[in-house]
Design a protein around this motif. Structure first.
Motif, PDB file in Angstrom:
ATOM      1  N   PRO A  89       6.883  -8.119 -27.386  1.00  0.00           N
ATOM      2  CA  PRO A  89       6.119  -7.031 -28.024  1.00  0.00           C
ATOM      3  C   PRO A  89       6.342  -5.672 -27.363  1.00  0.00           C
ATOM      4  CG  PRO A  89       4.753  -8.983 -27.796  1.00  0.00           C
ATOM      5  CD  PRO A  89       6.033  -9.266 -27.054  1.00  0.00           C
ATOM      6  N   PHE A  90       6.418  -5.646 -26.038  1.00  0.00           N
ATOM      7  CA  PHE A  90       6.684  -4.403 -25.302  1.00  0.00           C
ATOM      8  C   PHE A  90       6.958  -4.748 -23.840  1.00  0.00           C
ATOM      9  CE2 PHE A  90       2.067  -5.039 -25.265  1.00  0.00           C
ATOM     10  CZ  PHE A  90       1.759  -4.926 -23.912  1.00  0.00           C
ATOM     11  N   GLY A  91       7.415  -3.750 -23.103  1.00  0.00           N
ATOM     12  CA  GLY A  91       7.595  -3.887 -21.667  1.00  0.00           C
ATOM     13  C   GLY A  91       6.664  -2.933 -20.940  1.00  0.00           C
ATOM     14  N   ILE A  92       6.592  -3.066 -19.635  1.00  0.00           N
ATOM     15  CA  ILE A  92       5.747  -2.200 -18.808  1.00  0.00           C
ATOM     16  C   ILE A  92       6.606  -1.572 -17.720  1.00  0.00           C
ATOM     17  CG2 ILE A  92       3.734  -2.074 -17.290  1.00  0.00           C
ATOM     18  CD1 ILE A  92       4.071  -5.167 -19.379  1.00  0.00           C
ATOM     19  N   ILE A  93       6.457  -0.275 -17.520  1.00  0.00           N
ATOM     20  CA  ILE A  93       7.091   0.433 -16.418  1.00  0.00           C
ATOM     21  C   ILE A  93       5.973   0.994 -15.557  1.00  0.00           C
ATOM     22  CG2 ILE A  93       8.520   2.402 -15.728  1.00  0.00           C
ATOM     23  CD1 ILE A  93      10.061   2.041 -18.367  1.00  0.00           C
ATOM     24  N   SER A  94       5.938   0.580 -14.299  1.00  0.00           N
ATOM     25  CA  SER A  94       4.840   0.982 -13.419  1.00  0.00           C
ATOM     26  C   SER A  94       5.347   1.573 -12.115  1.00  0.00           C
ATOM     27  CB  SER A  94       3.943  -0.230 -13.106  1.00  0.00           C
ATOM     28  OG  SER A  94       2.962   0.104 -12.142  1.00  0.00           O
ATOM     29  N   ASP A  95       4.684   2.632 -11.674  1.00  0.00           N
ATOM     30  CA  ASP A  95       4.854   3.128 -10.313  1.00  0.00           C
ATOM     31  C   ASP A  95       4.211   2.113  -9.362  1.00  0.00           C
ATOM     32  OD1 ASP A  95       5.412   5.011  -8.239  1.00  0.00           O
ATOM     33  OD2 ASP A  95       3.346   5.710  -8.339  1.00  0.00           O
ATOM     34  N   ILE A  96       4.376   2.297  -8.070  1.00  0.00           N
ATOM     35  CA  ILE A  96       3.774   1.372  -7.093  1.00  0.00           C
ATOM     36  C   ILE A  96       2.743   2.074  -6.215  1.00  0.00           C
ATOM     37  CG2 ILE A  96       4.205  -0.148  -5.121  1.00  0.00           C
ATOM     38  CD1 ILE A  96       6.955  -0.748  -6.308  1.00  0.00           C
ATOM     39  N   ASP A  97       3.183   3.071  -5.418  1.00  0.00           N
ATOM     40  CA  ASP A  97       2.279   3.736  -4.477  1.00  0.00           C
ATOM     41  C   ASP A  97       1.168   4.489  -5.204  1.00  0.00           C
ATOM     42  OD1 ASP A  97       3.469   2.991  -2.022  1.00  0.00           O
ATOM     43  OD2 ASP A  97       5.086   4.425  -2.361  1.00  0.00           O
ATOM     44  N   ASP A  98      -0.069   4.172  -4.860  1.00  0.00           N
ATOM     45  CA  ASP A  98      -1.275   4.762  -5.437  1.00  0.00           C
ATOM     46  C   ASP A  98      -1.434   4.472  -6.926  1.00  0.00           C
ATOM     47  OD1 ASP A  98      -2.447   5.795  -3.146  1.00  0.00           O
ATOM     48  OD2 ASP A  98      -1.278   7.630  -3.224  1.00  0.00           O
ATOM     49  N   THR A  99      -0.642   3.521  -7.418  1.00  0.00           N
ATOM     50  CA  THR A  99      -0.812   3.000  -8.775  1.00  0.00           C
ATOM     51  C   THR A  99      -1.181   1.524  -8.692  1.00  0.00           C
ATOM     52  OG1 THR A  99       0.784   4.572  -9.690  1.00  0.00           O
ATOM     53  CG2 THR A  99       0.304   2.620 -11.007  1.00  0.00           C
ATOM     54  N   VAL A 100      -0.399   0.772  -7.940  1.00  0.00           N
ATOM     55  CA  VAL A 100      -0.682  -0.637  -7.651  1.00  0.00           C
ATOM     56  C   VAL A 100      -1.207  -0.774  -6.224  1.00  0.00           C
ATOM     57  CG1 VAL A 100       0.317  -2.936  -7.401  1.00  0.00           C
ATOM     58  CG2 VAL A 100       1.094  -1.437  -9.250  1.00  0.00           C
ATOM     59  N   LEU A 101      -0.488  -0.162  -5.299  1.00  0.00           N
ATOM     60  CA  LEU A 101      -0.736  -0.291  -3.861  1.00  0.00           C
ATOM     61  C   LEU A 101      -1.474   0.937  -3.330  1.00  0.00           C
ATOM     62  CD1 LEU A 101      -0.036  -1.700  -1.080  1.00  0.00           C
ATOM     63  CD2 LEU A 101       2.106  -0.424  -1.151  1.00  0.00           C
ATOM     64  N   VAL A 102      -2.618   0.735  -2.688  1.00  0.00           N
ATOM     65  CA  VAL A 102      -3.351   1.847  -2.078  1.00  0.00           C
ATOM     66  C   VAL A 102      -2.481   2.428  -0.965  1.00  0.00           C
ATOM     67  CG1 VAL A 102      -5.416   2.553  -0.835  1.00  0.00           C
ATOM     68  CG2 VAL A 102      -5.574   0.796  -2.609  1.00  0.00           C
ATOM     69  N   SER A 103      -2.037   3.691  -1.128  1.00  0.00           N
ATOM     70  CA  SER A 103      -1.042   4.260  -0.206  1.00  0.00           C
ATOM     71  C   SER A 103      -1.417   5.608   0.375  1.00  0.00           C
ATOM     72  CB  SER A 103       0.309   4.419  -0.927  1.00  0.00           C
ATOM     73  OG  SER A 103       0.770   3.189  -1.434  1.00  0.00           O
TER      74      SER A 103
END
Length: 296
Positions: free
Chosen positions: A94-108
């Motif tokens: 249906p779709f893909g996901i593009i994600s940043d990591i620092d301060d998006t997933v990981l508290v940085s």
């Protein structure tokens, strides 16, 4: 107890410094074996290698599949064999996901130098923290069985690859390819980790868009650096292929540039500022991007 904690911090410090004092090895022959095919290539001046395989027969399945790497020495003797994985994307997803990591997933705390360095130098993959609810949100976006591919495009350097692999596995976050900044070497590069123009993120997202021309994407980032501008530019160039943009409010940047919001809206793409993962989840649920709820 205090001594034990200090020993752990010193160990983490040594490991992180070692990552940035390591040396690239250029001009080494690497044999790649995938799906019955073999290719031999050389590492570049930064120690990288890359190649494309055109498979002339149907694969048994999409998803993660094994690929073997073998290093040859100057006498062409095989010295090291390593099995890795390659992601074969189901283009009917249906779709893909593009994600940043620092301060998006990981508290940085990427915008606060001293706090960022304290985390980098004293914590490890087990003690670093993701934002609350990220695991459940990303699992829901990927369809819980990873039907929707996820790609992590970050300004972190390849030096941190092993740390990121361990962190994502430890925190049970959906597995996806990491597209990082080029390898760096030196203490100054460690201090500046995650910085730069972030142009490489734009380039890597363009590459994903061209590699999977039939796939639409959800873009996820944060307000701390250049994600809103980068994602707005992507939405302008691929308006029919961006389903939504989620920006986590971090640091001092608690609001989005109204011009960017209007710009993406004109393209039919909503850029949403969220303060918690739950807010992003609620919006994605209403937008039909996910099917079940999560409690944060």
């Amino acid at each position: 107890m205090l001594s034990h904690v200090m020993d752990k911090k010193r160990k983490n410090l040594r490991h992180m410094i070692a990552r940035y004092l390591s040396t690239a090895i250029p001009d080494i022959q690497v044999e790649i074996s995938f799906s019955g095919q073999k290719k031999i290539i050389k590492t570049d001046e930064c120690g990288y290698f890359m190649n494309w395989f055109e498979v002339d027969h149907p694969l048994d399945h999409t998803g993660w599949q094994p690929v073997d790497f073998c290093i040859h020495d100057t006498s062409e003797t095989k010295q090291c064999i390593k099995t890795g994985e390659v992601l074969i994307v189901d283009t009917d997803a249906p779709f893909g996901i593009i994600s940043d990591i620092d301060d998006t997933v990981l508290v940085s705390h990427a915008t606060q130098l001293l706090r960022k360095l304290r985390l980098i130098l004293t914590k490890n993959a087990k003690t670093r923290l993701p934002f609350v609810g990220v695991k459940e949100f990303y699992q829901a976006l990927t369809g819980n069985n990873s039907a929707n591919p996820i790609f992590y495009v970050s300004s972190s350097e390849w030096n941190l690859y092993d740390f990121l692999v361990d962190f994502f596995a430890t925190k049970h976050l959906p597995k996806g390819p990491f597209l990082l900044q080029e390898f760096k070497s030196g203490i100054k590069d460690l201090i500046r980790s995650g910085g730069g123009s972030h142009m490489h993120k734009t380039q890597k997202i363009h590459r994903l868009m061209k590699l999977y021309p039939s796939l639409s994407f959800v873009l996820i980032g944060d307000s701390g650096q250049r994600d809103p501008e980068i994602y707005a530019d992507i939405a302008a160039q691929y308006p029919a292929r961006v389903k939504a943009i989620y920006i986590r409010a971090v640091g001092k940047k608690k609001e989005l540039d109204k011009k960017l919001v209007k710009q993406t809206a004109k393209e039919g793409v909503e850029m949403v500022l969220v303060h918690t993962t739950e807010e992003a989840y609620t919006h994605a649920l209403k937008a039909g991007l996910i099917q079940s709820e999560v409690n944060e």
